[in-house]
Design a protein around this motif. Structure first.
Motif, PDB file in Angstrom:
ATOM      1  N   UNK A 121      11.339  14.737  -3.204  1.00 30.37           N
ATOM      2  CA  UNK A 121      11.099  13.596  -2.326  1.00 30.37           C
ATOM      3  C   UNK A 121      10.179  14.012  -1.184  1.00 30.37           C
ATOM      4  N   UNK A 122      10.406  15.216  -0.646  1.00 29.65           N
ATOM      5  CA  UNK A 122       9.571  15.708   0.448  1.00 29.65           C
ATOM      6  C   UNK A 122       8.120  15.828   0.002  1.00 29.65           C
ATOM      7  N   UNK A 123       7.913  16.339  -1.215  1.00 30.60           N
ATOM      8  CA  UNK A 123       6.555  16.488  -1.728  1.00 30.60           C
ATOM      9  C   UNK A 123       5.882  15.150  -1.962  1.00 30.60           C
ATOM     10  N   UNK A 124       6.648  14.198  -2.501  1.00 28.72           N
ATOM     11  CA  UNK A 124       6.098  12.861  -2.731  1.00 28.72           C
ATOM     12  C   UNK A 124       5.709  12.212  -1.407  1.00 28.72           C
ATOM     13  N   UNK A 125       6.589  12.334  -0.415  1.00 25.55           N
ATOM     14  CA  UNK A 125       6.320  11.734   0.892  1.00 25.55           C
ATOM     15  C   UNK A 125       5.066  12.338   1.519  1.00 25.55           C
ATOM     16  N   UNK A 153       1.856   6.570  -6.961  1.00 25.49           N
ATOM     17  CA  UNK A 153       0.745   7.425  -7.392  1.00 25.49           C
ATOM     18  C   UNK A 153       1.028   8.890  -7.077  1.00 25.49           C
ATOM     19  N   UNK A 154       1.619   9.142  -5.916  1.00 25.19           N
ATOM     20  CA  UNK A 154       1.937  10.525  -5.537  1.00 25.19           C
ATOM     21  C   UNK A 154       2.984  11.116  -6.475  1.00 25.19           C
ATOM     22  N   UNK A 162       0.830  -1.205   0.000  1.00 25.13           N
ATOM     23  CA  UNK A 162       0.000   0.000   0.000  1.00 25.13           C
ATOM     24  C   UNK A 162       0.862   1.253   0.000  1.00 25.13           C
ATOM     25  N   UNK A 163       1.939   1.219   0.776  1.00 25.59           N
ATOM     26  CA  UNK A 163       2.833   2.378   0.833  1.00 25.59           C
ATOM     27  C   UNK A 163       3.522   2.610  -0.505  1.00 25.59           C
ATOM     28  N   UNK A 164       3.992   1.537  -1.122  1.00 25.16           N
ATOM     29  CA  UNK A 164       4.648   1.671  -2.429  1.00 25.16           C
ATOM     30  C   UNK A 164       3.680   2.226  -3.463  1.00 25.16           C
ATOM     31  N   UNK A 165       2.460   1.716  -3.448  1.00 26.55           N
ATOM     32  CA  UNK A 165       1.465   2.199  -4.410  1.00 26.55           C
ATOM     33  C   UNK A 165       1.162   3.670  -4.161  1.00 26.55           C
ATOM     34  N   UNK A 191      10.988   6.230   4.375  1.00 27.03           N
ATOM     35  CA  UNK A 191      10.280   5.117   3.732  1.00 27.03           C
ATOM     36  C   UNK A 191      10.597   5.094   2.242  1.00 27.03           C
ATOM     37  N   UNK A 192      10.646   6.279   1.637  1.00 27.58           N
ATOM     38  CA  UNK A 192      10.973   6.356   0.215  1.00 27.58           C
ATOM     39  C   UNK A 192      12.424   5.953  -0.008  1.00 27.58           C
ATOM     40  N   UNK A 193      13.326   6.488   0.791  1.00 29.27           N
ATOM     41  CA  UNK A 193      14.745   6.188   0.603  1.00 29.27           C
ATOM     42  C   UNK A 193      15.095   4.727   0.910  1.00 29.27           C
TER      43      UNK A 193
END
Length: 215
Positions: free
Chosen positions: A38-42, A22-23, A15-18, A51-53
């Motif tokens: 990255x901040x905006x996506x998070x 999507x973001x 769910x987090x990856x999706x 989590x992204x990194x």
């Protein structure tokens, strides 16, 4: 007392990856590649930067995976519509081989026109295409991961046509496919004229039939 069910970490990760993918697509569509962070996506995905990194080393890697995921889902839909019921023998996914080369190529190019005109695909495609021109590394990755596999499908179909005598044996399929894809991308990038099914059909007729008068 009923035992407490342990949380499904793999489902939570999916769910987090999706949400992240999507973001990333939403932001690059809204503000462009350069202003996507990255901040905006998070923030958009509701996760922490770490989590992204954990999964991606950079913004470019996130956006590339997001776009590949989107393109893959789109290609699966096109393949399901164009392939129909599977026949005997192998077929390259997404490229039908009915024995009629002109009809097969028109079907695929029409589907490409629909993809390029699809608002969901158009904005991120333009953003990554534009950035790939100035960022050589991103451009090379875009070609390697997305463009080359798609072009390989055309090569496979054209080589099959050579075996049946529908295409000259001395034709280089890699150059021949550029006669099909190149005009579509040129018109799409410049936005000079509408990108239509009729235009896709004419490209196939010109490419397969040639420009010189037939004896």
């Amino acid at each position: 007392m009923a035992p407490t069910k342990a949380p499904d970490s793999s489902r939570r990760s999916d769910r987090s990856r999706r949400a992240i993918l999507d973001a990333a697509l939403a932001l690059v569509t809204e503000v462009g590649y350069r202003r996507t962070t990255i901040e905006g996506i998070a923030a958009r995905a509701g996760v922490g930067k770490q989590t992204i990194y954990r999964w991606w080393p950079s913004k470019a890697a996130v956006l590339m995976d997001a776009f590949l995921d989107l393109a893959g889902r789109s290609a699966e839909g096109v393949a399901a519509e164009s392939a129909g019921e599977p026949g005997e023998g192998e077929q390259a996914p997404g490229i039908p081989d009915t024995g009629d080369l002109v009809a097969d190529l028109k079907l695929v190019l029409r589907a490409t026109v629909d993809e390029l005109n699809d608002p969901v695909l158009e904005a991120p495609t333009r953003a990554l295409t534009a950035e790939g021109i100035v960022d050589a590394k991103l451009g090379a990755e875009f070609v390697h991961k997305l463009l080359d596999p798609q072009l390989a499908l055309y090569v496979t179909r054209l080589r099959a046509a050579q075996e049946t005598g529908d295409v000259r044996a001395d034709v280089d399929p890699r150059i021949a496919l550029e006669l099909l894809i190149g005009p579509l991308m040129h018109r799409w990038l410049l936005r000079t004229l509408p990108l239509t099914h009729a235009y896709a059909d004419e490209i196939v007729d010109y490419a397969v039939g040639g420009l010189a008068p037939r004896p």
